[in-house]
Design an enzyme around this catalytic site. Structure first.
Site, mmCIF file in Angstrom:
data_model
loop_
_atom_site.group_PDB
_atom_site.id
_atom_site.type_symbol
_atom_site.label_atom_id
_atom_site.label_comp_id
_atom_site.label_asym_id
_atom_site.label_seq_id
_atom_site.Cartn_x
_atom_site.Cartn_y
_atom_site.Cartn_z
ATOM 1 N N HIS A 16 -6.955 10.239 25.330
ATOM 2 C CA HIS A 16 -6.220 9.669 26.464
ATOM 3 C C HIS A 16 -5.597 8.310 26.155
ATOM 4 O O HIS A 16 -6.164 7.488 25.431
ATOM 5 C CB HIS A 16 -7.145 9.533 27.677
ATOM 6 C CG HIS A 16 -8.248 8.526 27.466
ATOM 7 N ND1 HIS A 16 -8.133 7.190 27.774
ATOM 8 C CD2 HIS A 16 -9.494 8.680 26.959
ATOM 9 C CE1 HIS A 16 -9.246 6.556 27.487
ATOM 10 N NE2 HIS A 16 -10.105 7.437 26.982
ATOM 11 N N HIS A 22 2.610 10.608 11.380
ATOM 12 C CA HIS A 22 2.133 11.922 10.920
ATOM 13 C C HIS A 22 0.613 11.920 10.985
ATOM 14 O O HIS A 22 -0.047 11.136 10.298
ATOM 15 C CB HIS A 22 2.611 12.165 9.485
ATOM 16 C CG HIS A 22 2.247 13.505 8.937
ATOM 17 N ND1 HIS A 22 2.784 13.984 7.766
ATOM 18 C CD2 HIS A 22 1.406 14.470 9.372
ATOM 19 C CE1 HIS A 22 2.296 15.190 7.510
ATOM 20 N NE2 HIS A 22 1.448 15.498 8.477
#
Length: 204
Positions: A131, A140
């Site tokens: 979250h 990446h």
């Protein structure tokens, strides 16, 4: 739902993964494009490699299928294409997540509430973004990397396979976190860190 054919830029291993992702999403593939002339006329998963990325018509749907973050940045800046956002059907993405153009989310990844992802990000197989995380452009996350809640990754950060963080830390732009490392402190831009806990490598 009908989809326009999508061009794939990059004929390497990640290009193969993206070709399969498009098939899983039932999106037709316009072709694979790569600057390496030796690859032209060959194919990836039966899809022909037809020429350089510059031969794709302006405005056409496309995705950059190259794992190298700097190369994705360069191509995104030089090609005027309609960058697609692709999310595998097995991935979990909360309704409140924001995802930029050209970003791909691969099988079994999980992205939790109020996370924000920039453009041309790769969220690789079985990665977890908890979250309120913020992910910069061209980052990446390699397979099985894990970001705890409220983590901020700068532009171009690479999280290696199985790398993880604790809650609430920040990793600066274009830093590289080695495979299996655990980041427990803030890290500045442009460094390479590895180990448990992750420590910066001295300059080469």
């Amino acid at each position: 739902m009908q989809h326009n054919p999508c061009s794939i830029i990059g004929a390497g291993g990640h290009g193969k993964v993206i070709a399969q992702l498009l098939r899983d999403l039932r999106i037709p593939i316009a072709g694979i494009f790569d600057d390496c002339q030796q690859l032209w006329g060959k194919s990836v998963l039966g899809v022909p490699i037809t020429g350089p990325p510059s031969s794709i018509p302006d405005g056409a749907p496309a995705i950059i299928a190259i794992g190298d973050n700097r190369q994705r940045q360069t191509l995104a800046a030089t090609l005027a294409l309609d960058w697609q956002t692709l999310i595998h059907p097995t991935a979990y993405v909360a309704d409140s997540v924001q995802i930029g153009n050209g970003t791909v989310v691969l099988p079994h990844a999980a992205i939790q509430v109020d996370a924000r992802l920039g453009s041309h990000v790769i969220v690789n197989t079985s990665s977890t973004i908890e979250h309120d995380c913020s992910i910069g452009d061209f980052a990446h996350l390699a397979p099985r990397s894990v970001l705890a809640g409220m983590v901020e990754l700068g532009d171009g950060v690479l999280m290696g396979t199985g790398a993880s963080t604790v809650v609430g830390i920040k990793i600066g732009d274009w830093s590289v976190i080695g495979a299996g490392a655990t980041v427990v402190n803030q890290l500045p831009p442009g460094i390479t860190a590895s180990g448990v806990p992750a420590r910066c490598h001295p300059p080469l």
